[in-house]
Scaffold this motif. Structure first.
Motif, PDB file in Angstrom:
ATOM      1  N   THR A 157       0.828  -1.210   0.000  1.00  0.00           N
ATOM      2  CA  THR A 157       0.000   0.000   0.000  1.00  0.00           C
ATOM      3  C   THR A 157       0.860   1.256   0.000  1.00  0.00           C
ATOM      4  O   THR A 157       0.613   2.192  -0.773  1.00  0.00           O
ATOM      5  CB  THR A 157      -0.933  -0.003   1.223  1.00  0.00           C
ATOM      6  OG1 THR A 157      -1.767  -1.147   1.160  1.00  0.00           O
ATOM      7  CG2 THR A 157      -1.778   1.251   1.287  1.00  0.00           C
TER       8      THR A 157
ATOM      9  N   THR B  19       1.065   3.830  -3.162  1.00  0.00           N
ATOM     10  CA  THR B  19       0.666   5.231  -2.980  1.00  0.00           C
ATOM     11  C   THR B  19       1.822   6.170  -3.337  1.00  0.00           C
ATOM     12  O   THR B  19       1.622   7.181  -4.011  1.00  0.00           O
ATOM     13  CB  THR B  19       0.201   5.467  -1.536  1.00  0.00           C
ATOM     14  OG1 THR B  19      -0.860   4.558  -1.235  1.00  0.00           O
ATOM     15  CG2 THR B  19      -0.288   6.880  -1.333  1.00  0.00           C
TER      16      THR B  19
ATOM     17  N   LEU C 155      -5.220   9.818  -3.303  1.00  0.00           N
ATOM     18  CA  LEU C 155      -4.336   8.678  -3.514  1.00  0.00           C
ATOM     19  C   LEU C 155      -4.150   7.847  -2.247  1.00  0.00           C
ATOM     20  O   LEU C 155      -3.947   6.638  -2.326  1.00  0.00           O
ATOM     21  CB  LEU C 155      -2.987   9.139  -4.057  1.00  0.00           C
ATOM     22  CG  LEU C 155      -3.014   9.585  -5.509  1.00  0.00           C
ATOM     23  CD1 LEU C 155      -1.653  10.114  -5.929  1.00  0.00           C
ATOM     24  CD2 LEU C 155      -3.463   8.463  -6.426  1.00  0.00           C
ATOM     25  N   THR C 156      -4.241   8.463  -1.079  1.00  0.00           N
ATOM     26  CA  THR C 156      -4.168   7.704   0.171  1.00  0.00           C
ATOM     27  C   THR C 156      -5.385   6.802   0.323  1.00  0.00           C
ATOM     28  O   THR C 156      -5.260   5.626   0.691  1.00  0.00           O
ATOM     29  CB  THR C 156      -4.052   8.658   1.371  1.00  0.00           C
ATOM     30  OG1 THR C 156      -2.875   9.459   1.207  1.00  0.00           O
ATOM     31  CG2 THR C 156      -3.962   7.898   2.671  1.00  0.00           C
TER      32      THR C 156
ATOM     33  N   CYS D  94      -7.310   5.734  -2.170  1.00  0.00           N
ATOM     34  CA  CYS D  94      -7.189   4.709  -3.223  1.00  0.00           C
ATOM     35  C   CYS D  94      -6.130   3.674  -2.856  1.00  0.00           C
ATOM     36  O   CYS D  94      -6.316   2.473  -3.102  1.00  0.00           O
ATOM     37  CB  CYS D  94      -6.842   5.352  -4.556  1.00  0.00           C
ATOM     38  SG  CYS D  94      -8.185   6.315  -5.255  1.00  0.00           S
ATOM     39  N   GLY D  95      -5.031   4.106  -2.257  1.00  0.00           N
ATOM     40  CA  GLY D  95      -3.988   3.180  -1.828  1.00  0.00           C
ATOM     41  C   GLY D  95      -4.485   2.218  -0.762  1.00  0.00           C
ATOM     42  O   GLY D  95      -4.149   1.030  -0.779  1.00  0.00           O
TER      43      GLY D  95
END
Length: 72
Positions: A16, A20, A38-39, A41-42
């Motif tokens: 992860t 990211t 993005l965090t 989504c990660g």
């Protein structure tokens, strides 16, 4: 929780973080909105990767099946 799950979870966390960081570098935009998106989504990608690897390892016999652990 048994030992293989601990290493699998650690691997998912590392995946992860690396995913990211790679997406942040690849996008080239370092705004707070991009970091937040993005965090999230990660975290989703890391969770999906964990579930997929756990399913695959259970299928290969490297981990006990989920229904076997709950039967005890």
């Amino acid at each position: 929780m048994n030992r293989p799950l601990i290493s699998l979870k650690a691997g998912a966390i590392i995946f992860t973080v690396l995913w990211t960081a790679w997406m942040m570098w690849w996008s080239g935009t370092y705004s707070s909105a991009n970091l937040a998106i993005l965090t999230v989504c990660g975290a989703i990608v890391g969770y999906v990767w964990y579930r997929a690897m756990r399913w695959q390892f259970e299928r290969m016999g490297m981990l006990p099946r989920s229904d076997d652990a709950s039967a005890k």
